[in-house]
Design an enzyme around this catalytic site. Structure first.
Site, PDB file in Angstrom:
ATOM      1  CG  HIS A  67      -7.239   0.500  -1.258  1.00 36.80           C
ATOM      2  ND1 HIS A  67      -6.555   0.723  -0.078  1.00 36.80           N
ATOM      3  CD2 HIS A  67      -7.523  -0.822  -1.271  1.00 36.80           C
ATOM      4  CE1 HIS A  67      -6.415  -0.423   0.570  1.00 36.80           C
ATOM      5  NE2 HIS A  67      -6.980  -1.372  -0.121  1.00 36.80           N
TER       6      HIS A  67
ATOM      7  CB  CYS B  81      -4.278   3.585  -2.087  1.00 37.51           C
ATOM      8  SG  CYS B  81      -5.416   4.606  -1.139  1.00 37.51           S
TER       9      CYS B  81
ATOM     10  CG  HIS C  29      -1.951   1.013   1.273  1.00 43.56           C
ATOM     11  ND1 HIS C  29      -1.689   2.348   1.489  1.00 43.56           N
ATOM     12  CD2 HIS C  29      -3.292   0.913   1.077  1.00 43.56           C
ATOM     13  CE1 HIS C  29      -2.827   3.018   1.437  1.00 43.56           C
ATOM     14  NE2 HIS C  29      -3.820   2.180   1.190  1.00 43.56           N
TER      15      HIS C  29
END
Ligand code: DNO
Length: 347
Positions: free
Chosen positions: A265, A236, A198
């Protein structure tokens, strides 16, 4: 692409029964939350959770997160035992059908916001980040607890960690990440589990701690540390989108064409002077071209996992900041609509 929804386990007031009613829902994104960072997750807990999820007609193919122990990020001699435990977690999860693990390599703190309930003109509230507010926060005072932060740290632990990080700059952090990846990616490959880092949220150093998964150059470097499809990204949009130089649609295009995005995301943010505010998913509410992002994924036949990210609090809902039901479910509906529109044009 496979639609997923974050579920915080049996104590989450947003139950599996609710999640399964969201159109096109495929899998939950979850974790075992009661095992300390760095330890092996008991297999019976994994199986129990999986059976529960599957009894509701959903899958448990994505874990977010298997957290990385600070000793690994710091490159301490004790890291090897934590890396062994991490490998064992990959094996156990892979064996029970998990195909993607999301993790991060942010020192000490995970995602950071300065206010959790900024009220917008329509009466909804959301998470925001303002430099001005950040400047007034002293994380070492032990007074702050944010939803993304590990609440088990005492004031003393934090002071100790900050002391240790004094010798870690971004080069060292990259070295420590490489050391970690070189050991875990072969295991992930053997067990067919895509590792998906992430990005740092926000994508810049905070409180003097280095952050490296922040922009294109660094992501390219990260991907080349171990050049394998099993070493990939959780892309993300909101985290990377807070970096004003990150051209999100172009990056989604580049990394999805490379086959290195395993998990998306999707959320929107509005860039404002000195920070950003989380908004509804809809493109016209924020600074990110969510429609363009989804179109790119459809064009590139993206077949990884997607989840709506943080939602606002609407309709009087209260709960875990960013993780209420209503606005995230609206986010899914938006994603569903845009995906189907572009897919039907493509045919
Ligand atoms: C925030 C999340 C992050 C993410 C971790 C992955 O809402 O996206 O907390 O789960 O950074 O390790």
């Amino acid at each position: 692409m496979k639609l997923t929804f974050r579920w915080y386990g049996k104590d989450d007031k947003i139950t599996l029964d609710k999640i399964r009613q969201i159109p096109n829902m495929y899998s939950v994104v979850t974790a075992i939350y009661d095992v300390p960072v760095g330890e092996v997750w008991p297999e019976e807990k994994i199986v129990e959770l999986k059976n529960l999820v599957e009894s509701k007609g959903l899958k448990m193919e994505v874990i977010e997160s298997v957290p990385v122990h600070e000793d690994i990020k710091l490159g301490l001699p004790t890291r090897d035992k934590y890396i062994e435990a991490y490998k064992e977690n990959i094996r156990r999860l892979g064996k029970h059908g998990v195909r993607c693990i999301c993790y991060n390599f942010m020192p000490v703190f995970d995602w950071t916001r300065t206010q959790l309930d900024k009220v917008a003109v329509d009466g909804s509230n959301s998470l925001v980040y303002y430099e001005e507010q950040l400047a007034k926060m002293n994380p070492l005072s032990g007074e702050y607890s944010l939803p993304g932060w590990d609440s088990s740290y005492t004031k003393e632990d934090l002071n100790h960690l900050f002391e240790l990080y004094k010798t870690i700059d971004s080069e060292k952090l990259f070295d420590n990440l490489k050391y970690f990846l070189e050991q875990i990616i072969p295991v992930a490959t053997e067990y067919d589990v895509k590792m998906a880092i992430h990005p740092d949220d926000p994508p810049w150093n905070i409180f003097g701690l280095p952050r490296i998964i922040t922009n294109e150059q660094n992501i390219d470097r990260f991907l080349s540390l171990v050049d394998s499809e099993y070493n990939g990204l959780t892309f993300c949009t909101g985290s990377l989108g807070a970096g004003r130089n990150n051209d999100i649609v172009r990056l989604v295009d580049k990394y999805s064409k490379m086959g290195r995005i395993h998990f998306m995301h999707i959320r929107n943010i509005k860039l404002v002077d000195g920070g950003f505010e989380e908004t509804a998913h809809s493109t016209n509410y924020g600074s990110l071209d969510i429609v363009g992002i989804i179109k790119t994924l459809v064009d590139n036949n993206f077949d990884g996992y997607v989840r709506p990210d943080h939602g606002r609090m609407i309709w009087g809902e209260t709960g875990k900041p960013g993780y209420g039901l209503y606005d995230r479910a609206l986010g899914v509906s938006y994603i569903n609509g845009v995906v189907q529109a572009f897919e039907s044009i493509k045919k």
